[in-house]
Design a protein around this motif. Structure first.
Motif, short mmCIF file in Angstrom:
data_model
loop_
_atom_site.label_atom_id
_atom_site.label_comp_id
_atom_site.label_asym_id
_atom_site.label_seq_id
_atom_site.Cartn_x
_atom_site.Cartn_y
_atom_site.Cartn_z
N ARG A 19 0.85 -1.18 0.00
CA ARG A 19 0.00 0.00 0.00
C ARG A 19 0.89 1.23 0.00
O ARG A 19 1.68 1.42 0.92
N LEU A 20 0.73 2.04 -1.02
CA LEU A 20 1.44 3.30 -1.10
C LEU A 20 0.59 4.39 -0.47
O LEU A 20 -0.64 4.38 -0.60
N SER A 21 1.25 5.32 0.19
CA SER A 21 0.58 6.46 0.79
C SER A 21 1.20 7.74 0.27
O SER A 21 2.40 7.78 -0.05
N CYS A 22 0.39 8.78 0.20
CA CYS A 22 0.88 10.10 -0.21
C CYS A 22 0.27 11.12 0.73
O CYS A 22 -0.96 11.23 0.82
N ARG A 27 -4.02 21.28 0.65
CA ARG A 27 -4.72 21.26 -0.63
C ARG A 27 -4.80 22.68 -1.14
O ARG A 27 -5.22 23.58 -0.44
N THR A 28 -4.36 22.87 -2.38
CA THR A 28 -4.50 24.19 -2.96
C THR A 28 -5.95 24.38 -3.39
O THR A 28 -6.70 23.43 -3.56
N PHE A 29 -6.35 25.61 -3.58
CA PHE A 29 -7.72 25.91 -3.96
C PHE A 29 -8.10 25.22 -5.26
O PHE A 29 -9.24 24.82 -5.45
N GLU A 30 -7.11 25.04 -6.14
CA GLU A 30 -7.42 24.51 -7.47
C GLU A 30 -7.41 22.99 -7.56
O GLU A 30 -7.79 22.44 -8.57
N THR A 31 -6.97 22.29 -6.53
CA THR A 31 -6.83 20.84 -6.63
C THR A 31 -8.19 20.18 -6.82
O THR A 31 -9.08 20.34 -5.99
N SER A 32 -8.33 19.45 -7.92
CA SER A 32 -9.58 18.77 -8.22
C SER A 32 -9.45 17.26 -8.23
O SER A 32 -10.46 16.56 -8.15
N SER A 33 -8.23 16.78 -8.34
CA SER A 33 -8.05 15.34 -8.39
C SER A 33 -6.61 15.00 -7.99
O SER A 33 -5.73 15.88 -7.98
N MET A 34 -6.40 13.74 -7.69
CA MET A 34 -5.05 13.26 -7.40
C MET A 34 -4.87 11.91 -8.08
O MET A 34 -5.85 11.23 -8.42
N GLY A 35 -3.62 11.57 -8.27
CA GLY A 35 -3.38 10.32 -8.96
C GLY A 35 -2.01 9.75 -8.67
O GLY A 35 -1.18 10.38 -8.01
N TRP A 36 -1.81 8.54 -9.16
CA TRP A 36 -0.53 7.84 -9.09
C TRP A 36 -0.03 7.58 -10.50
O TRP A 36 -0.75 7.02 -11.33
N PHE A 37 1.19 8.00 -10.73
CA PHE A 37 1.88 7.69 -11.97
C PHE A 37 3.00 6.71 -11.63
O PHE A 37 3.42 6.60 -10.49
N ARG A 38 3.50 6.03 -12.66
CA ARG A 38 4.68 5.20 -12.46
C ARG A 38 5.59 5.27 -13.67
O ARG A 38 5.13 5.52 -14.77
N GLN A 39 6.87 5.08 -13.42
CA GLN A 39 7.85 5.07 -14.49
C GLN A 39 8.74 3.85 -14.34
O GLN A 39 9.63 3.82 -13.47
N TRP A 53 -11.27 14.62 -6.18
CA TRP A 53 -11.07 15.02 -4.80
C TRP A 53 -12.19 14.52 -3.89
O TRP A 53 -11.97 14.18 -2.73
N SER A 54 -13.40 14.45 -4.42
CA SER A 54 -14.53 13.96 -3.62
C SER A 54 -14.45 12.45 -3.40
O SER A 54 -15.12 11.92 -2.51
N GLY A 55 -13.67 11.76 -4.22
CA GLY A 55 -13.58 10.32 -4.13
C GLY A 55 -14.64 9.58 -4.92
O GLY A 55 -14.64 8.35 -4.96
N VAL A 56 -15.51 10.30 -5.56
CA VAL A 56 -16.64 9.67 -6.27
C VAL A 56 -16.18 9.01 -7.57
O VAL A 56 -16.65 7.94 -7.94
N ASP A 73 -8.41 10.27 1.44
CA ASP A 73 -8.92 10.79 2.71
C ASP A 73 -8.77 12.30 2.59
O ASP A 73 -7.72 12.85 2.96
N ASN A 74 -9.78 12.94 2.03
CA ASN A 74 -9.65 14.36 1.74
C ASN A 74 -9.77 15.24 2.99
O ASN A 74 -9.49 16.43 2.93
#
Length: 122
Positions: A19-22, A27-39, A53-56, A73-74
């Motif tokens: 389980r990765l955690s971040c 939260r900035t006013f503009e943040t609408s979503s979050m994600g995980w990238f990988r390389q 951001w709502s988790g929906v 967990d917003n």
């Protein structure tokens, strides 16, 4: 303090879970979503999973669908990626990212984490 800090990476065997955690400092006013990238080594960075951001709303790349679960967990500005049934092809540096829009795309990332390495041995 870094705006996004990942943790939870490590060396595991095929079939194991991680389980990765971040942790986001704020939260900035503009943040609408979050994600995980990988390389993966020697390859381009790719979006693995994203969540509004709502988790929906969520998104998963085909390669991880059914094995990975993204959650947020917003209230406490925490993002998670539960990774089950890991495969050697999941080996990569994993990055947390925050975006100012949904759907999340790499061209509209507000801030990146420093990354955490996941290595899956066969």
């Amino acid at each position: 303090q870094a705006p996004l800090v990942e943790s939870g990476g490590g060396l595991v065997q095929t079939g194991d879970s991680l389980r990765l955690s971040c942790a986001a400092s704020a939260r900035t006013f503009e943040t609408s979503s979050m994600g995980w990238f990988r390389q993966p080594p020697g390859k381009r960075r790719e979006l693995v999973a994203a969540i509004s951001w709502s988790g929906v709303s969520t998104y998963y790349t085909t390669a991880v669908e059914g094995r990975f679960t993204i959650s947020i967990d917003n209230t406490n500005n925490l993002l998670y990626l539960q990774m089950n049934n890991l495969k050697p092809s999941d080996t990569a540096d994993y990055y947390c990212a925050a975006s100012n829009r949904w759907p999340l795309d790499e061209g509209h990332i507000e801030v990146w984490g420093q990354g955490t390495l996941v290595t899956v041995s066969s």
